[in-house]
Design a protein around this motif. Structure first.
Motif, mmCIF file in Angstrom:
data_model
loop_
_atom_site.group_PDB
_atom_site.id
_atom_site.type_symbol
_atom_site.label_atom_id
_atom_site.label_comp_id
_atom_site.label_asym_id
_atom_site.label_seq_id
_atom_site.Cartn_x
_atom_site.Cartn_y
_atom_site.Cartn_z
ATOM 1 N N ILE A 69 0.841 -1.208 0.000
ATOM 2 C CA ILE A 69 0.000 0.000 0.000
ATOM 3 C C ILE A 69 0.866 1.244 0.000
ATOM 4 C CG2 ILE A 69 -1.649 1.334 1.361
ATOM 5 C CD1 ILE A 69 -2.858 -1.391 2.266
ATOM 6 N N GLU A 70 1.897 1.273 0.854
ATOM 7 C CA GLU A 70 2.820 2.420 0.895
ATOM 8 C C GLU A 70 3.445 2.675 -0.470
ATOM 9 O OE1 GLU A 70 5.112 3.454 5.050
ATOM 10 O OE2 GLU A 70 5.650 1.593 4.037
ATOM 11 N N SER A 71 3.909 1.611 -1.107
ATOM 12 C CA SER A 71 4.535 1.728 -2.442
ATOM 13 C C SER A 71 3.551 2.266 -3.467
ATOM 14 C CB SER A 71 5.062 0.380 -2.917
ATOM 15 O OG SER A 71 6.115 -0.030 -2.102
ATOM 16 N N ALA A 72 2.330 1.741 -3.446
ATOM 17 C CA ALA A 72 1.309 2.198 -4.402
ATOM 18 C C ALA A 72 0.979 3.666 -4.211
ATOM 19 C CB ALA A 72 0.058 1.335 -4.285
ATOM 20 N N ILE A 73 0.893 4.110 -2.961
ATOM 21 C CA ILE A 73 0.599 5.516 -2.688
ATOM 22 C C ILE A 73 1.768 6.393 -3.136
ATOM 23 C CG2 ILE A 73 0.264 7.207 -0.824
ATOM 24 C CD1 ILE A 73 -1.412 5.001 0.602
#
Length: 168
Positions: A159-163
């Motif tokens: 999720i962090e990477s996608a954001i």
């Protein structure tokens, strides 16, 4: 002779995401059938019945990670029903209905909360995964918690990477 009951397993696991707000993280989690995009151990997560985002929705999840994917008897699967979906509090609860993993009773809640520093300034958010389960034959409670913590930390990183990709 009375059957001896073992204590239920209960745990609360936390993943910290530095930077993203709960509002940025919640869309990744509120789609109950998106789990396979976040969890490296899952090959499939699909709607079986019900209305997306509504209590009663049932999803089928399956994994070949722990076995030979070419042998159907080695595929691990579960049917899970959404019990509560609360977008205002950014949380949902679900239960395992049927599975071949050995879970007899399992209910979990996933919650996204702000994370503040000492000055009460928001510095990111936390994903909390809490669950209550009957003991699973062949597993220790610590084994289950370690596996779920691995899953939660993996989801948080994804999720962090996608954001970061969409905002950077």
């Amino acid at each position: 002779m009375a059957e001896e009951t073992q204590p239920r397993w209960e745990s609360k696991l936390i993943a910290e995401l530095k930077g993203p707000t709960p509002g940025q993280v919640w869309p990744f989690l509120e789609d109950f059938c998106y789990l396979h995009k976040l969890l490296p151990t899952l090959d499939m997560c699909q709607q079986v019945e019900g209305v997306p985002g509504q209590p009663g929705l049932v999803r089928y999840v399956a994994s070949t990670t722990f076995g030979d994917g070419s042998d159907p008897s080695k595929i691990k699967w579960a049917n899970e029903r959404l019990i509560v979906m609360d977008p205002n509090d950014k949380c949902f609860s679900y239960e395992v209905l049927d599975n071949n993993i050995g879970l007899k009773s399992y209910v979990a809640t996933i919650r996204v909360m702000p994370m503040n520093d000492q000055d009460d300034k928001m510095v990111g958010c936390m994903i909390e995964w809490s669950f209550v389960a009957d003991p699973v034959e062949g597993w220790g409670g610590q084994d289950m918690m370690s596996f779920f913590d691995f899953c939660l930390q993996s989801m948080a990183k994804k999720i962090e990477s996608a954001i970061q990709e969409t905002s950077g």
